[in-house]
Scaffold this active site. Sequence first.
Site, PDB file in Angstrom:
ATOM      1  N   ASP A  95     -17.103 -19.528  -8.541  1.00 25.69           N
ATOM      2  CA  ASP A  95     -16.748 -19.505  -7.117  1.00 25.69           C
ATOM      3  C   ASP A  95     -16.801 -18.111  -6.517  1.00 25.69           C
ATOM      4  O   ASP A  95     -16.425 -17.915  -5.364  1.00 25.69           O
ATOM      5  CB  ASP A  95     -15.355 -20.106  -6.909  1.00 25.69           C
ATOM      6  CG  ASP A  95     -14.270 -19.334  -7.654  1.00 25.69           C
ATOM      7  OD1 ASP A  95     -14.598 -18.419  -8.449  1.00 25.69           O
ATOM      8  OD2 ASP A  95     -13.082 -19.652  -7.458  1.00 25.69           O
ATOM      9  N   HIS A 115      -7.681  -5.022  -0.653  1.00 22.24           N
ATOM     10  CA  HIS A 115      -6.440  -4.278  -0.424  1.00 22.24           C
ATOM     11  C   HIS A 115      -5.538  -4.922   0.621  1.00 22.24           C
ATOM     12  O   HIS A 115      -4.332  -5.086   0.384  1.00 22.24           O
ATOM     13  CB  HIS A 115      -6.773  -2.840  -0.028  1.00 22.24           C
ATOM     14  CG  HIS A 115      -5.587  -1.929   0.018  1.00 22.24           C
ATOM     15  ND1 HIS A 115      -4.817  -1.629  -1.085  1.00 22.24           N
ATOM     16  CD2 HIS A 115      -5.018  -1.244   1.045  1.00 22.24           C
ATOM     17  CE1 HIS A 115      -3.847  -0.807  -0.750  1.00 22.24           C
ATOM     18  NE2 HIS A 115      -3.937  -0.566   0.541  1.00 22.24           N
ATOM     19  N   SER A 137       0.843  -1.187   0.000  1.00 19.60           N
ATOM     20  CA  SER A 137       0.000   0.000   0.000  1.00 19.60           C
ATOM     21  C   SER A 137       0.889   1.253   0.000  1.00 19.60           C
ATOM     22  O   SER A 137       1.697   1.435  -0.897  1.00 19.60           O
ATOM     23  CB  SER A 137      -0.957  -0.026   1.195  1.00 19.60           C
ATOM     24  OG  SER A 137      -1.889   1.012   1.124  1.00 19.60           O
ATOM     25  N   ASP A 194     -18.044 -14.513 -13.694  1.00 18.69           N
ATOM     26  CA  ASP A 194     -17.496 -15.480 -12.738  1.00 18.69           C
ATOM     27  C   ASP A 194     -16.940 -16.733 -13.412  1.00 18.69           C
ATOM     28  O   ASP A 194     -15.900 -17.258 -13.022  1.00 18.69           O
ATOM     29  CB  ASP A 194     -18.574 -15.870 -11.725  1.00 18.69           C
ATOM     30  CG  ASP A 194     -18.018 -16.651 -10.541  1.00 18.69           C
ATOM     31  OD1 ASP A 194     -16.785 -16.778 -10.432  1.00 18.69           O
ATOM     32  OD2 ASP A 194     -18.820 -17.131  -9.714  1.00 18.69           O
ATOM     33  N   ASP A 216     -13.198 -17.836 -15.897  1.00 12.99           N
ATOM     34  CA  ASP A 216     -11.982 -18.562 -15.503  1.00 12.99           C
ATOM     35  C   ASP A 216     -12.215 -20.060 -15.346  1.00 12.99           C
ATOM     36  O   ASP A 216     -11.361 -20.786 -14.850  1.00 12.99           O
ATOM     37  CB  ASP A 216     -11.410 -17.981 -14.208  1.00 12.99           C
ATOM     38  CG  ASP A 216     -12.422 -17.998 -13.060  1.00 12.99           C
ATOM     39  OD1 ASP A 216     -13.461 -18.694 -13.176  1.00 12.99           O
ATOM     40  OD2 ASP A 216     -12.186 -17.315 -12.049  1.00 12.99           O
ATOM     41  N   ASP A 271      -9.071  -5.209  -5.305  1.00 12.25           N
ATOM     42  CA  ASP A 271      -8.632  -4.115  -4.444  1.00 12.25           C
ATOM     43  C   ASP A 271      -9.336  -2.837  -4.864  1.00 12.25           C
ATOM     44  O   ASP A 271      -9.033  -2.256  -5.900  1.00 12.25           O
ATOM     45  CB  ASP A 271      -7.113  -3.958  -4.557  1.00 12.25           C
ATOM     46  CG  ASP A 271      -6.550  -2.911  -3.611  1.00 12.25           C
ATOM     47  OD1 ASP A 271      -7.347  -2.125  -3.049  1.00 12.25           O
ATOM     48  OD2 ASP A 271      -5.324  -2.871  -3.442  1.00 12.25           O
TER      49      ASP A 271
END
Length: 555
Positions: free
Chosen positions: A277, A475, A204, A270, A273, A437
Amino acid sequence: MVRYAFSRALASGAAAIALIAASSVRAGAATGCADLATLKIAASDIGLPSGGAAITSAQMQMVPADPLMPGATRDYCKVLGAIAPVDPDAPPINFEVNLPSQWNGKAVQYGGGGSNGTLITGLAPLRDARRDTPVPVARGFATWGTDSGHQNAKLPEAQAFALNQESLVNMAYGAYKKTHDVGRRIATVFYDRAPAKIYYFGGSEGGREALMMAQRFPADFDGIVSVVPVANYTGINLVRNKVAVLQQSGGWISPAKVKLLMSAVNAACDTLDGLADGVISAYEKCLGVFDAKTLRCANGADTGDTCLSDAQIEADRIVHRRFDYPFALANGVTGFPGWSYGSEDQPGGMTDSVTGAEPPHFPIPSEKVQSVAWANSNGFVRYMFVRDAKFNPLQFSTQEFAGRIREISDMFDTTNPDLSAFLARGGKLILKGNGADYQRRVMQEITYYKSVVAKMGAARADQFIRFYVTPGVNHPGNGVMSSGAAVPAKVDLLGALDGWVDTGKAPGALMQVTQETKAPFQVSASRPMCLYPLYPRYDGKGDPNAAASFACAKQ
């Protein structure tokens, strides 16, 4: 598709510990720990202007007991001190240096977080560390950290340090260079030799600091880990302020509408990929698949929680698409790449980080109902841009403060793509982003990484930089799947960096894990952490909790 590979030492915390214990050699300290209390470090020994440094205490300590290292020697010399300012009105830079008796000859400088202002001790677990990985000082590394040159407990608000120019420069970059020089000097006196390798590890704000060291002080660090860095420090706060203004005129997306948005995103993205999940692993592809306009209310008016108004769709566009600045910032950056979609309603997601439980208020009555974005940009605009604590950021004009914005950008932003000097000194950089994030977004890391490759060429960049992305985590590095289970996200990045620096062999795809909370911290799930631009794709048949069921694939 490319199957991932990772070293056995990284995959097994126990193996890594055994390797560390076997390789550590007890250092015969040239100076007793208590004797360091009299050490004075002249201003001439510090590479940026200061009033020199003094030690306030030096005492032997013990690392808390670790069930995985029952027989290890774990004592260290804890050194506290302060670097005096040049301006008598500026606060000192407080620091802590930890010198293990069983030293491996190396050092790790810890980065800070938020607006800093509290002492980073250098004793905590590193960002995203596995539970079975001892803290660096227990692995034989000397460590140090700083408060960056201001103390929050003495300030009316966290960003008020910016009203003093020396304190502002220290927060931007000065404190970390000065702390490096002091830490290296203290270690050299104690061990009678300088650390053979020095690393910077931050996430960060600390990730921004890490990139700053590679860009501004490339000769000081042999290796750097930068996790979710706030690289576009100035630009993200311009976007946050713009979003806050839109939220005042019908653009606020309530928590209920954030849930609606996440459901629509999951429906569209979703399974891109290969696995339903709740983790959007194909994060870049999703930006081209999902469009918030599909949720438009009839006639564009706000008719309730089952749709988005035109004003809310525009606010979502500002969040999830490129935002162009009215003028170029440092290093010629002309825009902010925006956030990708995924995990909007999880802890630390879109509500917590961008939109808030309530629309922005000024003054802020309680940060509990305000987004992290508004709480941060509110103070940023008032103290850094306008330099007036009473100014209402909702009335902020970028054009009116263009000169000051550029000045802050030149000071803070870590968007310089030319890392030639860092490469020339043999430095290695691990950069990591998190796919969900919403405090700062993985598209920042992607944009920066691409700029480095464009500037230096792919072959040169490949010599010293490795860029990873963890989909589905926020994050702080935590993520929740639709089942309620944690997204595998823990990995030993210090071990990966140290091995790269020592052997010259760059890491490939690594393995991230979810672990039990009690020793021996059994692994309950794993997934590959892929090198960008690859992402973990499920094979459609294997155990979804096993990394072997995934391949690193192109989006």
